[in-house]
Design an enzyme around this catalytic site. Structure first.
Site, PDB file in Angstrom:
ATOM      1  N   LYS A 125       0.874  -1.171   0.000  1.00 39.13           N
ATOM      2  CA  LYS A 125       0.000   0.000   0.000  1.00 39.13           C
ATOM      3  C   LYS A 125       0.911   1.221   0.000  1.00 39.13           C
ATOM      4  CE  LYS A 125      -2.878   2.989   2.815  1.00 39.13           C
ATOM      5  NZ  LYS A 125      -2.147   4.148   2.284  1.00 39.13           N
ATOM      6  N   CYS A 168      13.134  11.579   7.242  1.00 47.31           N
ATOM      7  CA  CYS A 168      13.077  11.170   8.649  1.00 47.31           C
ATOM      8  C   CYS A 168      14.457  11.180   9.286  1.00 47.31           C
ATOM      9  CB  CYS A 168      12.437   9.785   8.778  1.00 47.31           C
ATOM     10  SG  CYS A 168      13.241   8.514   7.786  1.00 47.31           S
ATOM     11  N   GLU A 221       9.313  17.194  15.593  1.00 49.52           N
ATOM     12  CA  GLU A 221       9.722  16.987  14.211  1.00 49.52           C
ATOM     13  C   GLU A 221       9.175  18.090  13.305  1.00 49.52           C
ATOM     14  OE1 GLU A 221      10.230  13.232  11.221  1.00 49.52           O
ATOM     15  OE2 GLU A 221       8.380  13.322  12.389  1.00 49.52           O
TER      16      GLU A 221
END
Length: 465
Positions: free
Chosen positions: A157, A265, A365
Protein backbone atom coordinates in the site's frame (compact mmCIF):
# COMPACT_ATOMS: atom_id res chain seq x y z
CA UNK A 1 -15.28 8.74 1.92
CA UNK A 2 -15.29 9.03 -1.87
CA UNK A 3 -13.83 6.12 -3.81
CA UNK A 4 -11.92 8.49 -6.09
CA UNK A 5 -8.32 9.45 -5.35
CA UNK A 6 -6.90 12.67 -6.77
CA UNK A 7 -3.14 13.17 -6.60
CA UNK A 8 -2.63 16.93 -6.22
CA UNK A 9 0.81 17.97 -7.43
CA UNK A 10 2.74 20.38 -5.17
CA UNK A 11 4.33 21.85 -8.29
CA UNK A 12 1.28 23.82 -9.39
CA UNK A 13 -1.71 22.46 -7.48
CA UNK A 14 -3.17 20.61 -10.43
CA UNK A 15 -4.58 17.08 -10.38
CA UNK A 16 -1.70 15.00 -11.68
CA UNK A 17 -3.33 11.56 -11.49
CA UNK A 18 -6.72 10.10 -10.66
CA UNK A 19 -7.42 6.58 -9.49
CA UNK A 20 -10.00 4.63 -7.47
CA UNK A 21 -9.47 2.76 -4.24
CA UNK A 22 -9.46 -1.00 -4.62
CA UNK A 23 -12.81 -2.66 -4.01
CA UNK A 24 -13.19 -4.95 -1.00
CA UNK A 25 -13.58 -7.84 -3.45
CA UNK A 26 -10.25 -6.94 -5.10
CA UNK A 27 -8.54 -6.79 -1.71
CA UNK A 28 -9.92 -10.17 -0.67
CA UNK A 29 -8.86 -11.73 -3.96
CA UNK A 30 -5.36 -10.28 -3.62
CA UNK A 31 -4.98 -11.71 -0.11
CA UNK A 32 -6.22 -15.11 -1.27
CA UNK A 33 -3.83 -15.09 -4.23
CA UNK A 34 -0.91 -14.04 -2.02
CA UNK A 35 -1.49 -16.89 0.38
CA UNK A 36 -1.77 -19.43 -2.42
CA UNK A 37 1.29 -18.15 -4.31
CA UNK A 38 3.43 -17.97 -1.18
CA UNK A 39 2.93 -21.63 -0.34
CA UNK A 40 4.61 -22.52 -3.65
CA UNK A 41 7.14 -19.67 -3.55
CA UNK A 42 8.69 -20.72 -0.25
CA UNK A 43 9.82 -23.95 -1.96
CA UNK A 44 11.52 -22.08 -4.80
CA UNK A 45 15.33 -22.17 -4.43
CA UNK A 46 17.00 -18.94 -3.34
CA UNK A 47 18.93 -18.65 -6.59
CA UNK A 48 15.67 -18.59 -8.54
CA UNK A 49 14.13 -16.03 -6.20
CA UNK A 50 17.24 -13.89 -6.66
CA UNK A 51 16.93 -14.10 -10.45
CA UNK A 52 13.37 -12.78 -10.33
CA UNK A 53 14.30 -9.96 -7.92
CA UNK A 54 17.36 -8.90 -9.94
CA UNK A 55 15.19 -8.85 -13.05
CA UNK A 56 12.67 -6.61 -11.29
CA UNK A 57 15.45 -4.21 -10.29
CA UNK A 58 16.65 -4.14 -13.89
CA UNK A 59 13.11 -3.43 -15.09
CA UNK A 60 12.74 -0.56 -12.61
CA UNK A 61 16.05 0.99 -13.65
CA UNK A 62 14.95 0.86 -17.28
CA UNK A 63 12.16 3.30 -16.34
CA UNK A 64 14.53 5.91 -14.88
CA UNK A 65 13.90 8.57 -17.50
CA UNK A 66 10.17 8.52 -16.73
CA UNK A 67 10.55 8.17 -12.96
CA UNK A 68 12.51 11.40 -12.26
CA UNK A 69 9.87 13.81 -13.62
CA UNK A 70 7.09 11.67 -12.11
CA UNK A 71 8.68 12.13 -8.69
CA UNK A 72 8.89 15.88 -9.21
CA UNK A 73 5.21 16.09 -10.12
CA UNK A 74 4.09 13.79 -7.31
CA UNK A 75 6.08 15.05 -4.32
CA UNK A 76 8.18 18.00 -5.47
CA UNK A 77 11.75 16.73 -5.52
CA UNK A 78 13.86 18.51 -8.18
CA UNK A 79 14.53 16.41 -11.28
CA UNK A 80 18.26 16.95 -10.89
CA UNK A 81 18.11 14.58 -7.89
CA UNK A 82 15.73 12.00 -9.34
CA UNK A 83 18.49 9.59 -10.37
CA UNK A 84 19.80 9.48 -6.80
CA UNK A 85 16.68 7.76 -5.52
CA UNK A 86 17.08 4.97 -8.05
CA UNK A 87 20.79 4.59 -7.27
CA UNK A 88 19.88 4.05 -3.63
CA UNK A 89 17.05 1.75 -4.63
CA UNK A 90 19.44 -0.42 -6.61
CA UNK A 91 22.14 -0.41 -3.91
CA UNK A 92 19.73 -1.61 -1.24
CA UNK A 93 17.96 -4.15 -3.44
CA UNK A 94 21.14 -5.76 -4.79
CA UNK A 95 22.69 -5.91 -1.33
CA UNK A 96 19.69 -7.61 0.25
CA UNK A 97 19.50 -10.09 -2.64
CA UNK A 98 23.20 -10.91 -2.41
CA UNK A 99 23.31 -11.49 1.36
CA UNK A 100 20.16 -13.63 1.42
CA UNK A 101 21.96 -17.02 1.17
CA UNK A 102 24.07 -16.34 4.25
CA UNK A 103 21.40 -14.40 6.16
CA UNK A 104 18.82 -17.16 5.64
CA UNK A 105 21.18 -20.11 6.10
CA UNK A 106 20.46 -22.72 8.78
CA UNK A 107 22.04 -22.04 12.17
CA UNK A 108 23.97 -25.00 13.57
CA UNK A 109 24.87 -25.20 17.26
CA UNK A 110 27.86 -27.18 18.50
CA UNK A 111 27.68 -30.84 17.34
CA UNK A 112 26.13 -33.31 19.74
CA UNK A 113 26.72 -37.02 19.31
CA UNK A 114 23.67 -38.90 18.08
CA UNK A 115 21.74 -35.77 17.10
CA UNK A 116 21.30 -33.46 14.16
CA UNK A 117 20.29 -30.02 15.42
CA UNK A 118 19.73 -26.81 13.56
CA UNK A 119 17.53 -23.72 13.35
CA UNK A 120 15.88 -23.00 10.02
CA UNK A 121 14.53 -19.60 9.01
CA UNK A 122 11.04 -19.98 7.61
CA UNK A 123 9.05 -17.28 5.78
CA UNK A 124 6.19 -15.70 7.68
CA UNK A 125 3.59 -15.80 4.89
CA UNK A 126 2.29 -12.48 3.54
CA UNK A 127 4.01 -9.18 4.38
CA UNK A 128 1.95 -5.98 4.21
CA UNK A 129 4.18 -3.00 3.33
CA UNK A 130 2.82 0.51 3.92
CA UNK A 131 5.21 2.99 2.32
CA UNK A 132 5.47 6.81 2.56
CA UNK A 133 5.81 9.48 -0.11
CA UNK A 134 9.05 11.24 0.85
CA UNK A 135 11.49 8.57 -0.40
CA UNK A 136 8.94 6.38 -2.12
CA UNK A 137 11.25 3.89 -3.85
CA UNK A 138 13.87 3.70 -1.12
CA UNK A 139 11.55 3.12 1.82
CA UNK A 140 9.47 0.53 -0.03
CA UNK A 141 12.39 -1.50 -1.33
CA UNK A 142 13.76 -1.88 2.23
CA UNK A 143 10.97 -4.38 2.89
CA UNK A 144 9.76 -5.60 -0.49
CA UNK A 145 12.90 -7.24 -1.85
CA UNK A 146 14.01 -8.98 1.38
CA UNK A 147 10.44 -10.12 2.06
CA UNK A 148 10.31 -11.83 -1.32
CA UNK A 149 13.82 -13.23 -0.97
CA UNK A 150 12.85 -14.71 2.38
CA UNK A 151 9.99 -16.61 0.72
CA UNK A 152 7.08 -14.33 1.56
CA UNK A 153 4.37 -12.77 -0.60
CA UNK A 154 4.01 -8.97 -0.48
CA UNK A 155 1.02 -6.63 -0.53
CA UNK A 156 2.06 -3.00 -1.03
CA UNK A 157 0.00 0.00 0.00
CA UNK A 158 1.82 3.10 -1.16
CA UNK A 159 1.02 6.64 -0.08
CA UNK A 160 -1.68 8.24 -2.23
CA UNK A 161 0.68 11.18 -2.83
CA UNK A 162 3.02 8.80 -4.69
CA UNK A 163 0.53 6.26 -5.95
CA UNK A 164 2.34 5.96 -9.29
CA UNK A 165 5.32 4.48 -7.44
CA UNK A 166 3.27 1.47 -6.40
CA UNK A 167 2.26 1.01 -10.01
CA UNK A 168 5.92 1.16 -11.06
CA UNK A 169 6.77 -1.61 -8.60
CA UNK A 170 3.96 -3.75 -9.96
CA UNK A 171 5.10 -3.12 -13.53
CA UNK A 172 8.70 -4.07 -12.67
CA UNK A 173 7.70 -7.38 -11.09
CA UNK A 174 5.35 -8.14 -13.95
CA UNK A 175 8.12 -7.55 -16.48
CA UNK A 176 10.43 -9.73 -14.38
CA UNK A 177 7.94 -12.58 -14.71
CA UNK A 178 7.37 -12.97 -10.97
CA UNK A 179 4.73 -15.68 -10.41
CA UNK A 180 1.21 -14.20 -10.14
CA UNK A 181 -0.07 -13.33 -6.67
CA UNK A 182 3.34 -12.92 -5.02
CA UNK A 183 3.37 -9.13 -5.30
CA UNK A 184 0.34 -6.89 -5.47
CA UNK A 185 0.05 -3.12 -5.28
CA UNK A 186 -3.29 -1.99 -3.81
CA UNK A 187 -4.59 1.56 -3.46
CA UNK A 188 -6.31 1.48 -0.05
CA UNK A 189 -7.88 4.00 2.29
CA UNK A 190 -7.08 3.94 6.03
CA UNK A 191 -10.07 1.79 6.96
CA UNK A 192 -9.25 -0.77 4.29
CA UNK A 193 -5.64 -0.93 5.46
CA UNK A 194 -6.79 -1.52 9.04
CA UNK A 195 -9.05 -4.33 7.87
CA UNK A 196 -6.17 -5.96 6.00
CA UNK A 197 -4.06 -5.83 9.16
CA UNK A 198 -6.86 -7.40 11.18
CA UNK A 199 -7.84 -9.95 8.52
CA UNK A 200 -5.68 -12.77 9.81
CA UNK A 201 -4.22 -13.12 6.32
CA UNK A 202 -1.06 -11.03 6.73
CA UNK A 203 1.66 -12.09 9.13
CA UNK A 204 3.88 -8.99 9.18
CA UNK A 205 3.22 -5.27 8.70
CA UNK A 206 6.08 -2.89 7.86
CA UNK A 207 4.97 0.72 8.18
CA UNK A 208 6.91 3.94 7.61
CA UNK A 209 5.16 7.14 8.59
CA UNK A 210 4.12 9.37 11.47
CA UNK A 211 3.90 8.55 15.17
CA UNK A 212 0.14 8.97 14.91
CA UNK A 213 0.11 6.49 12.03
CA UNK A 214 2.23 4.08 14.06
CA UNK A 215 -0.26 4.17 16.89
CA UNK A 216 -3.03 3.40 14.39
CA UNK A 217 -1.00 0.40 13.18
CA UNK A 218 -0.63 -0.89 16.73
CA UNK A 219 -4.35 -0.47 17.30
CA UNK A 220 -5.26 -2.36 14.14
CA UNK A 221 -2.77 -5.15 14.94
CA UNK A 222 -3.75 -5.53 18.60
CA UNK A 223 -4.78 -9.07 19.43
CA UNK A 224 -3.86 -10.53 16.05
CA UNK A 225 -0.41 -11.84 17.00
CA UNK A 226 1.39 -10.57 13.94
CA UNK A 227 4.73 -8.84 13.53
CA UNK A 228 4.85 -5.06 13.35
CA UNK A 229 7.77 -2.98 12.12
CA UNK A 230 7.42 0.78 12.67
CA UNK A 231 9.72 3.53 11.38
CA UNK A 232 8.13 6.73 12.55
CA UNK A 233 10.47 9.62 11.93
CA UNK A 234 13.00 11.59 13.90
CA UNK A 235 14.41 14.83 15.20
CA UNK A 236 17.92 14.00 14.18
CA UNK A 237 20.76 15.93 15.84
CA UNK A 238 24.33 16.70 14.79
CA UNK A 239 27.20 17.59 17.10
CA UNK A 240 30.16 19.52 15.71
CA UNK A 241 33.15 19.06 18.01
CA UNK A 242 35.97 21.56 18.27
CA UNK A 243 38.27 19.35 16.18
CA UNK A 244 35.88 19.03 13.21
CA UNK A 245 36.92 19.85 9.65
CA UNK A 246 34.83 22.99 9.35
CA UNK A 247 34.47 23.31 5.57
CA UNK A 248 33.62 19.62 5.11
CA UNK A 249 31.20 19.68 8.03
CA UNK A 250 29.31 22.76 6.89
CA UNK A 251 28.92 21.45 3.34
CA UNK A 252 27.53 18.12 4.49
CA UNK A 253 25.27 19.45 7.23
CA UNK A 254 23.67 22.04 4.95
CA UNK A 255 22.89 19.25 2.50
CA UNK A 256 21.69 17.00 5.33
CA UNK A 257 19.37 19.73 6.56
CA UNK A 258 17.78 20.85 3.30
CA UNK A 259 17.93 17.97 0.82
CA UNK A 260 14.41 16.92 -0.23
CA UNK A 261 13.20 20.20 1.31
CA UNK A 262 14.03 18.74 4.72
CA UNK A 263 11.40 16.04 4.26
CA UNK A 264 13.54 13.18 5.47
CA UNK A 265 13.08 11.17 8.65
CA UNK A 266 16.87 11.05 9.02
CA UNK A 267 17.51 14.64 7.87
CA UNK A 268 19.33 17.02 10.21
CA UNK A 269 16.88 19.11 12.25
CA UNK A 270 19.08 20.48 15.06
CA UNK A 271 22.81 21.17 15.34
CA UNK A 272 25.00 21.63 18.42
CA UNK A 273 28.38 23.26 17.83
CA UNK A 274 31.41 23.57 20.10
CA UNK A 275 31.56 27.20 21.16
CA UNK A 276 35.08 27.56 19.74
CA UNK A 277 33.69 26.97 16.22
CA UNK A 278 30.20 28.33 16.67
CA UNK A 279 30.46 31.83 15.13
CA UNK A 280 32.39 30.73 12.04
CA UNK A 281 30.22 27.63 11.61
CA UNK A 282 27.01 29.67 11.70
CA UNK A 283 28.37 32.25 9.27
CA UNK A 284 29.46 29.62 6.75
CA UNK A 285 26.29 27.58 7.19
CA UNK A 286 24.02 30.56 6.49
CA UNK A 287 26.15 31.68 3.54
CA UNK A 288 25.88 28.29 1.84
CA UNK A 289 22.15 28.06 2.57
CA UNK A 290 21.59 31.34 0.73
CA UNK A 291 22.89 29.75 -2.48
CA UNK A 292 19.93 27.38 -2.76
CA UNK A 293 17.52 27.90 -5.65
CA UNK A 294 13.87 27.50 -4.66
CA UNK A 295 11.53 26.92 -7.55
CA UNK A 296 9.97 24.64 -10.11
CA UNK A 297 11.37 21.13 -9.51
CA UNK A 298 11.18 20.37 -13.24
CA UNK A 299 13.81 23.08 -13.84
CA UNK A 300 17.28 21.54 -13.63
CA UNK A 301 18.59 24.73 -12.00
CA UNK A 302 16.32 24.19 -8.98
CA UNK A 303 18.01 22.78 -5.87
CA UNK A 304 15.06 23.17 -3.49
CA UNK A 305 11.59 22.16 -4.62
CA UNK A 306 8.23 22.73 -2.94
CA UNK A 307 7.20 20.81 0.14
CA UNK A 308 4.63 18.11 -0.46
CA UNK A 309 1.64 20.23 0.59
CA UNK A 310 0.87 23.82 1.51
CA UNK A 311 -0.28 22.65 4.95
CA UNK A 312 3.14 21.07 5.57
CA UNK A 313 4.88 24.31 4.66
CA UNK A 314 2.49 26.27 6.89
CA UNK A 315 3.36 23.97 9.81
CA UNK A 316 7.05 24.79 9.41
CA UNK A 317 6.29 28.49 9.02
CA UNK A 318 4.41 28.34 12.32
CA UNK A 319 7.35 26.64 14.03
CA UNK A 320 9.69 29.35 12.77
CA UNK A 321 7.34 32.11 13.88
CA UNK A 322 6.94 30.53 17.32
CA UNK A 323 10.72 30.31 17.75
CA UNK A 324 11.23 33.94 16.67
CA UNK A 325 8.48 34.98 19.03
CA UNK A 326 10.45 33.39 21.86
CA UNK A 327 13.75 35.06 21.01
CA UNK A 328 15.27 33.10 18.13
CA UNK A 329 16.89 34.91 15.22
CA UNK A 330 16.38 33.97 11.59
CA UNK A 331 19.51 34.28 9.46
CA UNK A 332 17.89 33.81 6.06
CA UNK A 333 15.83 36.56 4.42
CA UNK A 334 12.98 34.58 2.88
CA UNK A 335 12.09 37.48 0.58
CA UNK A 336 15.25 36.81 -1.43
CA UNK A 337 13.68 33.48 -2.47
CA UNK A 338 11.06 34.80 -4.87
CA UNK A 339 9.15 31.51 -5.07
CA UNK A 340 8.47 31.52 -1.32
CA UNK A 341 4.82 32.38 -0.72
CA UNK A 342 2.48 31.88 2.23
CA UNK A 343 -0.31 29.47 1.44
CA UNK A 344 1.80 27.52 -1.07
CA UNK A 345 4.17 24.56 -0.65
CA UNK A 346 7.12 26.74 -1.66
CA UNK A 347 9.13 27.55 1.46
CA UNK A 348 12.59 29.11 1.69
CA UNK A 349 15.22 27.35 3.79
CA UNK A 350 15.71 28.85 7.22
CA UNK A 351 18.55 28.84 9.77
CA UNK A 352 17.70 29.79 13.36
CA UNK A 353 20.09 30.77 16.13
CA UNK A 354 19.51 31.88 19.72
CA UNK A 355 17.28 28.82 20.02
CA UNK A 356 16.69 26.59 23.03
CA UNK A 357 14.73 23.49 23.90
CA UNK A 358 11.67 25.41 25.03
CA UNK A 359 10.96 25.95 21.31
CA UNK A 360 9.10 23.31 19.32
CA UNK A 361 11.56 23.68 16.43
CA UNK A 362 14.21 22.06 18.66
CA UNK A 363 12.01 19.32 20.11
CA UNK A 364 9.21 18.40 17.69
CA UNK A 365 9.72 16.99 14.21
CA UNK A 366 9.67 19.74 11.56
CA UNK A 367 10.01 17.66 8.40
CA UNK A 368 10.84 20.77 6.45
CA UNK A 369 13.70 23.12 5.44
CA UNK A 370 14.51 24.61 8.83
CA UNK A 371 17.31 23.93 11.28
CA UNK A 372 18.19 25.37 14.69
CA UNK A 373 21.82 25.79 15.78
CA UNK A 374 23.03 26.03 19.39
CA UNK A 375 26.47 26.49 20.94
CA UNK A 376 27.58 23.94 23.54
CA UNK A 377 30.40 23.99 26.06
CA UNK A 378 31.45 20.33 26.04
CA UNK A 379 30.63 16.77 25.05
CA UNK A 380 28.45 16.19 28.08
CA UNK A 381 26.17 19.12 27.30
CA UNK A 382 25.93 18.05 23.66
CA UNK A 383 24.91 14.49 24.55
CA UNK A 384 22.33 15.74 27.04
CA UNK A 385 20.73 17.97 24.41
CA UNK A 386 20.91 15.32 21.69
CA UNK A 387 19.05 12.91 23.98
CA UNK A 388 16.45 15.53 24.90
CA UNK A 389 13.97 14.33 22.29
CA UNK A 390 11.09 11.90 21.96
CA UNK A 391 12.80 10.48 18.87
CA UNK A 392 15.91 8.43 18.23
CA UNK A 393 16.59 7.53 14.60
CA UNK A 394 20.07 8.84 13.76
CA UNK A 395 22.66 11.15 15.28
CA UNK A 396 25.82 12.45 13.61
CA UNK A 397 29.15 13.39 15.16
CA UNK A 398 31.64 15.60 13.35
CA UNK A 399 35.14 15.07 14.66
CA UNK A 400 38.58 13.73 13.77
CA UNK A 401 38.63 11.54 16.89
CA UNK A 402 37.33 8.03 16.13
CA UNK A 403 37.52 6.85 19.73
CA UNK A 404 35.63 9.91 20.98
CA UNK A 405 32.93 9.28 18.39
CA UNK A 406 32.53 5.67 19.54
CA UNK A 407 32.34 6.72 23.20
CA UNK A 408 29.83 9.47 22.49
CA UNK A 409 27.83 7.12 20.28
CA UNK A 410 27.41 4.74 23.20
CA UNK A 411 25.86 7.57 25.22
CA UNK A 412 23.39 8.74 22.58
CA UNK A 413 19.90 7.17 22.45
CA UNK A 414 19.60 6.53 18.74
CA UNK A 415 19.32 3.79 16.14
CA UNK A 416 22.33 4.85 14.04
CA UNK A 417 25.45 6.80 14.98
CA UNK A 418 27.28 8.54 12.15
CA UNK A 419 30.75 10.03 12.18
CA UNK A 420 31.44 12.67 9.54
CA UNK A 421 28.36 11.86 7.49
CA UNK A 422 24.58 12.02 7.81
CA UNK A 423 21.30 11.31 6.06
CA UNK A 424 22.41 8.04 4.48
CA UNK A 425 21.37 4.41 4.84
CA UNK A 426 24.06 1.75 4.54
CA UNK A 427 22.21 -1.44 3.51
CA UNK A 428 24.78 -3.53 5.37
CA UNK A 429 23.66 -1.96 8.65
CA UNK A 430 20.33 -2.31 10.43
CA UNK A 431 17.93 0.60 9.94
CA UNK A 432 16.22 0.98 13.29
CA UNK A 433 15.35 3.47 16.01
CA UNK A 434 14.38 3.98 19.62
CA UNK A 435 11.68 5.83 21.56
CA UNK A 436 8.96 7.33 19.33
CA UNK A 437 10.97 6.54 16.23
CA UNK A 438 9.49 3.06 16.41
CA UNK A 439 10.60 -0.54 16.66
CA UNK A 440 11.94 -3.35 14.53
CA UNK A 441 14.60 -3.15 11.82
CA UNK A 442 15.01 -3.31 8.07
CA UNK A 443 18.11 -3.86 5.90
CA UNK A 444 21.23 -5.88 6.76
CA UNK A 445 21.19 -9.46 8.01
CA UNK A 446 19.13 -8.23 10.96
CA UNK A 447 16.36 -7.12 8.59
CA UNK A 448 15.82 -10.73 7.55
CA UNK A 449 15.10 -11.72 11.16
CA UNK A 450 11.82 -9.79 11.19
CA UNK A 451 10.73 -11.38 7.89
CA UNK A 452 11.24 -14.97 9.00
CA UNK A 453 10.47 -17.15 12.01
CA UNK A 454 12.91 -19.61 13.58
CA UNK A 455 12.04 -23.30 13.38
CA UNK A 456 14.19 -25.71 15.39
CA UNK A 457 15.02 -29.25 14.26
CA UNK A 458 16.08 -31.60 17.07
CA UNK A 459 16.69 -34.96 15.36
CA UNK A 460 17.92 -37.97 17.30
CA UNK A 461 19.33 -40.41 14.78
CA UNK A 462 21.16 -42.83 17.09
CA UNK A 463 19.03 -44.88 19.50
CA UNK A 464 20.58 -47.14 22.07
CA UNK A 465 18.58 -49.52 24.24
Amino acid sequence: MTNEVKLISPVDGRVYAERHYASDQTVAAALDAAGHAQRAWKRVPLAERAAYCHAAVDAMLAMREEIAPELAWQMGRPVRYGAGELRGFEERARHMIDIAPSALADIHPEPKSGFRRYIRREPLGTVFVIAPWNYPYLTAVNSIIPALMAGNAVILKHATQTLLVGERFEQAFREAGLPPGLFRNLLLDHDQAARVIGSGRVQQVNFTGSVEGGRAMEGAASGHFLGLGLELGGKDPAYVRADADLAFTVENLVDGSFFNSGQSCCGIERIYVARKLYSEFVERFAELTRTYVLGDPLDKATTLGPMVKASSADFVRAQIAQAIGHGARALIDATTFTADAIGTPYLAPQVLIDVDHSMSVMREESFGPVVGIMAVENDEQAVKLMNDSAYGLTASLWTRDLEAAEDLGDAIATGTVYMNRCDYLDPALAWTGVKHTGRGATLSRVGYETLTRPKSFHLRHEITS
